[in-house]
Scaffold this motif. Structure first.
Motif, short mmCIF file in Angstrom:
data_model
loop_
_atom_site.label_atom_id
_atom_site.label_comp_id
_atom_site.label_asym_id
_atom_site.label_seq_id
_atom_site.Cartn_x
_atom_site.Cartn_y
_atom_site.Cartn_z
N HIS A 1 2.61 6.70 11.92
CA HIS A 1 3.94 7.04 11.42
C HIS A 1 3.83 8.42 10.77
CE1 HIS A 1 5.41 2.95 12.09
NE2 HIS A 1 4.27 2.54 11.60
N HIS B 1 3.18 8.84 7.13
CA HIS B 1 1.92 8.40 6.53
C HIS B 1 1.18 9.61 5.97
CE1 HIS B 1 1.29 4.27 8.70
NE2 HIS B 1 2.22 4.25 7.77
N HIS B 2 0.92 9.58 4.69
CA HIS B 2 0.19 10.68 4.06
C HIS B 2 -1.30 10.40 4.13
CE1 HIS B 2 -1.06 13.79 1.28
NE2 HIS B 2 -1.67 12.88 0.54
N GLU C 1 -8.64 5.42 5.84
CA GLU C 1 -7.72 6.54 6.03
C GLU C 1 -7.46 6.78 7.51
OE1 GLU C 1 -5.92 8.86 3.70
OE2 GLU C 1 -6.21 6.82 2.96
N LYS D 1 -4.69 4.81 9.56
CA LYS D 1 -3.31 5.32 9.57
C LYS D 1 -2.97 5.99 10.90
CE LYS D 1 -3.35 6.13 4.57
NZ LYS D 1 -3.31 7.16 3.50
#
Length: 276
Positions: A31, A34-35, A259, A262
């Motif tokens: 997405h 998403h950071h 991470e 994501k």
């Protein structure tokens, strides 16, 4: 059994996540809002490299390219068997330049590289085990590419139909526990519901002693793991799968790559194996 598992040193190719980010959506995990924490991602990646080296494996690193945020997922760049490199041709236009960047590394390292004519995403969908290459299709790599792989390597290719878009690559639903090259019996771990009924039957016939994962473990990227025949580098959240592996004589080595989840990737996605 626990003492009978023997690790075999491997050579891995990885890419530093210097430019890793989620800038587009090409699978259900991605997405654009998403950071990604760059520092955390880099630290997790470094922990994976340290784990590989601590267990006796060789790690080569390809230089990242600034406008290729998914280049960290080195598994998708090729399949390397017996020193021969079958390259990649990505479905998503955003990732296609990665093929040339990895091809350049391989050529500099002294390898010739075959460029596929059909969509093929390397070890994402091509998994060598025993006398076969297991080959996923349904979302990325095409069946035409499976034919190219068989003709190039002269190794029987077993096509497997993926049916759940969450498991868009074969390496998100299945990994090799023992490739059968070091004297052990070839075996795998997998999540059956990621596959069509016929493909599940094929896997049952080929690997009757396979380790079967739960959906919970599959959804935490527990099957995006790397095994050296004894040590299994695995998501720490895949606890039930790790317990199973321990009972089967394998030694789980938890490495957190959350991470990278994501973007729909994990340990195996970040790892290309160079098989000489």
């Amino acid at each position: 059994m626990p003492d009978s598992r023997v690790p075999r040193p491997r050579r891995f190719l990885v890419c530093e996540p210097r430019h890793f980010a989620v800038q587009y959506a090409i699978n259900p995990w991605m997405h654009p809002d998403h950071h990604v924490d760059p520092g955390l991602a880099h630290g997790q990646w470094q922990a994976l490299i340290r784990a590989y080296r601590a267990h006796g494996h060789t790690v080569d690193v390809v230089d990242p390219v600034s406008d290729l945020p998914d280049m960290v997922f080195a598994a998708n760049c090729a399949l390397v068997l017996a020193g021969r490199v079958f390259g990649s041709y990505f479905l998503a236009p955003q990732r296609r330049p990665e093929s040339l960047a990895y091809e350049s590394w391989f050529k500099t390292a002294g390898f010739d590289v075959y460029r596929p004519a059909s969509v093929c995403e390397g070890e994402g969908d091509l998994v060598p085990v025993g006398d076969y290459v297991l080959a996923g299709t349904g979302f990325r790599t095409t069946r035409e590419a499976h034919h190219e792989v068989q003709e190039f390597f002269g190794v029987p290719v077993v096509s497997l139909q993926l049916v759940d878009p969450r498991f868009y690559h074969l390496d998100t639903a299945l990994f090799v526990l023992d490739d059968g090259k070091g004297g052990g019996e070839a075996n795998i771990a997998y999540y059956p519901e990621a596959f069509s009924p016929g493909s599940r039957e094929v896997l049952t016939r080929l690997f009757p002693d396979a380790v079967i994962a739960t959906r919970e473990d599959a959804m935490t990227f527990g099957l995006n793991s790397v095994s050296d025949g004894r040590h299994v580098f695995i998501s720490p959240r895949a606890t039930a799968l790790a317990d199973q592996l321990d009972r089967h004589g394998y030694a789980p080595v938890p490495v957190d790559l959350s991470e990278f989840h994501k973007a729909g990737g994990g340990i195996k996605c970040c790892t290309q194996e160079i098989r000489s």
